[in-house]
Design a protein around this motif. Structure first.
Motif, PDB file in Angstrom:
ATOM      1  N   PRO A 280      44.229  35.314  53.242  1.00 56.27           N
ATOM      2  CA  PRO A 280      43.395  34.627  52.248  1.00 56.27           C
ATOM      3  C   PRO A 280      42.394  35.594  51.617  1.00 56.27           C
ATOM      4  O   PRO A 280      42.039  36.619  52.220  1.00 56.27           O
ATOM      5  N   HIS A 281      41.951  35.281  50.406  1.00 58.17           N
ATOM      6  CA  HIS A 281      40.934  36.085  49.718  1.00 58.17           C
ATOM      7  C   HIS A 281      39.904  35.152  49.093  1.00 58.17           C
ATOM      8  O   HIS A 281      40.240  34.055  48.636  1.00 58.17           O
ATOM      9  N   ASN A 282      38.667  35.611  49.058  1.00 58.72           N
ATOM     10  CA  ASN A 282      37.643  34.800  48.385  1.00 58.72           C
ATOM     11  C   ASN A 282      37.727  35.022  46.869  1.00 58.72           C
ATOM     12  O   ASN A 282      38.426  35.916  46.387  1.00 58.72           O
ATOM     13  N   ASN A 283      36.996  34.200  46.136  1.00 58.18           N
ATOM     14  CA  ASN A 283      37.082  34.237  44.666  1.00 58.18           C
ATOM     15  C   ASN A 283      36.629  35.578  44.100  1.00 58.18           C
ATOM     16  O   ASN A 283      37.184  36.057  43.102  1.00 58.18           O
ATOM     17  N   ARG A 284      35.623  36.181  44.734  1.00 58.36           N
ATOM     18  CA  ARG A 284      35.137  37.484  44.251  1.00 58.36           C
ATOM     19  C   ARG A 284      36.241  38.537  44.345  1.00 58.36           C
ATOM     20  O   ARG A 284      36.490  39.279  43.388  1.00 58.36           O
ATOM     21  N   ASP A 285      36.905  38.594  45.504  1.00 54.20           N
ATOM     22  CA  ASP A 285      37.977  39.583  45.678  1.00 54.20           C
ATOM     23  C   ASP A 285      39.119  39.340  44.708  1.00 54.20           C
ATOM     24  O   ASP A 285      39.687  40.284  44.143  1.00 54.20           O
ATOM     25  N   LEU A 286      39.472  38.075  44.500  1.00 51.37           N
ATOM     26  CA  LEU A 286      40.557  37.767  43.576  1.00 51.37           C
ATOM     27  C   LEU A 286      40.221  38.199  42.156  1.00 51.37           C
ATOM     28  O   LEU A 286      41.088  38.686  41.415  1.00 51.37           O
ATOM     29  N   GLU A 287      38.960  38.049  41.771  1.00 51.33           N
ATOM     30  CA  GLU A 287      38.545  38.493  40.435  1.00 51.33           C
ATOM     31  C   GLU A 287      38.654  40.007  40.317  1.00 51.33           C
ATOM     32  O   GLU A 287      39.104  40.538  39.293  1.00 51.33           O
ATOM     33  N   ILE A 288      38.260  40.708  41.379  1.00 49.11           N
ATOM     34  CA  ILE A 288      38.379  42.176  41.382  1.00 49.11           C
ATOM     35  C   ILE A 288      39.853  42.581  41.330  1.00 49.11           C
ATOM     36  O   ILE A 288      40.229  43.512  40.603  1.00 49.11           O
ATOM     37  N   TYR A 289      40.693  41.885  42.074  1.00 44.87           N
ATOM     38  CA  TYR A 289      42.123  42.206  42.072  1.00 44.87           C
ATOM     39  C   TYR A 289      42.708  42.067  40.664  1.00 44.87           C
ATOM     40  O   TYR A 289      43.511  42.903  40.222  1.00 44.87           O
ATOM     41  N   LEU A 311      29.860  41.802  40.878  1.00 47.40           N
ATOM     42  CA  LEU A 311      30.973  41.865  41.813  1.00 47.40           C
ATOM     43  C   LEU A 311      30.804  42.960  42.869  1.00 47.40           C
ATOM     44  O   LEU A 311      31.623  43.073  43.784  1.00 47.40           O
ATOM     45  N   LYS A 312      29.758  43.758  42.757  1.00 41.77           N
ATOM     46  CA  LYS A 312      29.549  44.858  43.701  1.00 41.77           C
ATOM     47  C   LYS A 312      28.779  44.383  44.924  1.00 41.77           C
ATOM     48  O   LYS A 312      27.839  43.603  44.809  1.00 41.77           O
ATOM     49  N   THR A 313      29.192  44.875  46.075  1.00 43.63           N
ATOM     50  CA  THR A 313      28.491  44.560  47.329  1.00 43.63           C
ATOM     51  C   THR A 313      28.069  45.815  48.083  1.00 43.63           C
ATOM     52  O   THR A 313      27.399  45.723  49.100  1.00 43.63           O
ATOM     53  N   HIS A 314      28.460  46.997  47.589  1.00 39.15           N
ATOM     54  CA  HIS A 314      28.139  48.259  48.257  1.00 39.15           C
ATOM     55  C   HIS A 314      27.185  49.078  47.394  1.00 39.15           C
ATOM     56  O   HIS A 314      27.393  49.228  46.184  1.00 39.15           O
ATOM     57  N   ASN A 315      26.150  49.616  48.024  1.00 44.49           N
ATOM     58  CA  ASN A 315      25.218  50.476  47.290  1.00 44.49           C
ATOM     59  C   ASN A 315      25.804  51.860  47.053  1.00 44.49           C
ATOM     60  O   ASN A 315      25.491  52.514  46.050  1.00 44.49           O
ATOM     61  N   ASN A 316      26.621  52.321  47.977  1.00 42.69           N
ATOM     62  CA  ASN A 316      27.233  53.647  47.849  1.00 42.69           C
ATOM     63  C   ASN A 316      28.366  53.580  46.826  1.00 42.69           C
ATOM     64  O   ASN A 316      29.423  53.003  47.085  1.00 42.69           O
ATOM     65  N   HIS A 345      42.284  45.250  50.394  1.00 44.44           N
ATOM     66  CA  HIS A 345      41.789  45.772  49.119  1.00 44.44           C
ATOM     67  C   HIS A 345      42.543  47.004  48.638  1.00 44.44           C
ATOM     68  O   HIS A 345      42.632  47.252  47.436  1.00 44.44           O
ATOM     69  N   HIS A 346      43.057  47.788  49.554  1.00 45.12           N
ATOM     70  CA  HIS A 346      43.712  49.049  49.189  1.00 45.12           C
ATOM     71  C   HIS A 346      45.208  48.856  48.940  1.00 45.12           C
ATOM     72  O   HIS A 346      45.907  49.812  48.608  1.00 45.12           O
ATOM     73  N   TYR A 347      45.672  47.610  49.086  1.00 42.00           N
ATOM     74  CA  TYR A 347      47.104  47.322  48.935  1.00 42.00           C
ATOM     75  C   TYR A 347      47.284  46.022  48.149  1.00 42.00           C
ATOM     76  O   TYR A 347      47.768  45.012  48.665  1.00 42.00           O
ATOM     77  N   ILE A 348      46.899  46.060  46.877  1.00 45.08           N
ATOM     78  CA  ILE A 348      46.977  44.894  46.003  1.00 45.08           C
ATOM     79  C   ILE A 348      48.387  44.784  45.437  1.00 45.08           C
ATOM     80  O   ILE A 348      48.971  45.780  44.980  1.00 45.08           O
ATOM     81  N   TYR A 349      48.928  43.582  45.460  1.00 47.06           N
ATOM     82  CA  TYR A 349      50.273  43.335  44.939  1.00 47.06           C
ATOM     83  C   TYR A 349      50.311  43.650  43.442  1.00 47.06           C
ATOM     84  O   TYR A 349      49.404  43.257  42.702  1.00 47.06           O
TER      85      TYR A 349
END
Length: 409
Positions: A280-289, A311-316, A345-349
């Motif tokens: 499963p993926h949340n809506n944020r991840d699906l939008e990024i995909y 959509l960003k969650t990482h400061n780095n 995240h690193h293996y998007i269809y």
């Protein structure tokens, strides 16, 4: 010819050697889920030899519980041969005892395996302030060597990541080679690309092969000529369309087999497939995909700093900027690694019609596991086992070349 598989994981290396005609005496693996996978697969090979695969299919179709499947169709030797243990220290005494009971008067012709690669990997060294120099896994080759000294196989195969060559400025690799020579083995190595063996990913690994100094053997000329112009889409198009989180463990194929799947016998001739399940993926991840797929279809890769701020969650935003990555359906996949067990995240269809990450079965196919290969332990455990595995197609070619020489010798 008999072999032992050390640090065996789910058995990708072993699968190749079994199909090349070698007989497994023992597998040694620390992960309990991988050990269950090994036992299931060894039972498959037993039933295949006995022409009783219908019972294995009953298990895949959930007509038999695993308990009944193993108790009815495995045997004591298979159960004893899968040794769920860490290699090293006092554990080795018990491991040697178990192997000796299994081997009886049979000679161990071959030892294969690849110790955990985190200590040698470039990513692992980048994340560790001491560049992994103090990691005890740097010296697991000495534990591997204890099995060489105990059983004196004719040949051994040691597989690992390319970072092994450069770790600690090359000192670990230099010391490793010297150590193996000191205990009586000639050796050489090559850097192999899995796509040269029909595996549809850009995966490079070091294959170190050693042979006892008293036998007539030389480093084999491995097959490095790519066959056919295959792409990842040749792996994917016959599988059912999935939604994120869809958990149907048994699905029918939606299309005929492809030339690739037929040539390399990945689909096995049965009319269903297991473990084609999506996380499963949340809506944020699906939008990024969706953003990543749209960019990829235009010939671009998504870089993390390019995402909308919301959509960003990482400061780095300087390290691992390609953390969201689409698999190239029209070419080869990037390297499959165990991190796929953490997130997808690193293996998007590679298709806007299926916005999700790869399913377990899709990841297994990219690693060249056949569709009847079942991974025990659930979705996360399966992803970990797949990411850590040696592609069976590559293993089989290496095994064939070694088999030819040992037969002549």
């Amino acid at each position: 010819m008999n072999f032992i598989d050390l640090f065996s994981g789910a058995g990708g290396l072993s699968e190749g050697f079994i199909k090349a005609g070698f007989n497994p005496i023992a597998h040694v693996e620390i992960d309990s889920n991988a050990c269950k996978t090994l036992e299931t697969r060894l039972t498959y090979h037993k039933l295949n030899e006995e022409n009783k695969l219908d019972y294995y299919h009953d298990y895949l179709l959930e007509k038999l519980s695993r308990e009944k499947f193993i108790s009815n169709f495995s045997n004591h030797e298979i159960s004893k041969s899968v040794i769920n243990s860490a290699i090293g220290g006092e554990n080795n005494t018990e491991i040697f005892k178990r192997i000796n009971e299994l081997a009886t008067d049979r000679e161990i012709d071959l030892i294969v395996g690849g110790p955990p690669c985190q200590a040698y990997s470039l990513i692992g060294r980048a994340r560790d302030k001491n560049k992994m120099r103090d990691d005890s896994r740097n010296y697991l080759y000495k534990e591997y060597a204890k099995f060489l000294k105990e059983y004196r196989p004719k040949v051994f195969v040691f597989e690992n990541v390319l970072g092994l060559i450069t770790a600690n400025n090359g000192k670990f690799f230099k010391n490793m080679k010297a150590y193996f020579k000191r205990i009586g083995y000639e050796l050489n190595y090559s850097i192999e690309t899995s796509s040269d063996y029909g595996v549809l990913q850009k995966r490079k690994r070091i294959i170190l092969i050693g042979w006892r100094k008293d036998i007539d053997f030389k480093f084999p000329e491995l097959n490095t000529e790519k066959e056919g112009d295959w792409t990842v889409n040749d792996l994917l198009t016959d599988l059912k369309i999935l939604k994120p989180g869809e958990q149907n463990n048994i699905t029918k194929y939606r299309d005929n087999t492809t030339d690739y799947l037929s040539k390399f016998d990945l689909r096995n001739g049965i009319d269903y497939v297991t473990q084609h399940i999506a996380r499963p993926h949340n809506n944020r991840d699906l939008e990024i995909y969706k953003i990543a797929i749209n960019k990829f279809e235009k010939g671009e890769r998504l870089k993390y700093p390019d995402l909308p701020e919301r959509l960003k969650t990482h400061n780095n935003q300087k390290s691992f900027v390609d953390r969201f990555k689409v698999v190239d359906g029209n070419g080869l996949s990037h390297t499959m690694v165990a991190h796929i067990a953490k997130d997808g995240h690193h293996y998007i269809y590679p298709d806007k019609k299926q916005v999700r990450s790869l399913s377990v079965r899709e990841a297994a196919r990219i690693q060249s596991f056949p569709d009847d290969f079942f991974f025990e332990g659930g979705r996360t455990a399966a992803f970990k086992q797949i990411g850590n595995a040696v592609p069976p197609l590559m293993a089989k070619e290496i095994a064939n070349k070694i088999h030819e020489q040992l037969i002549n010798e």
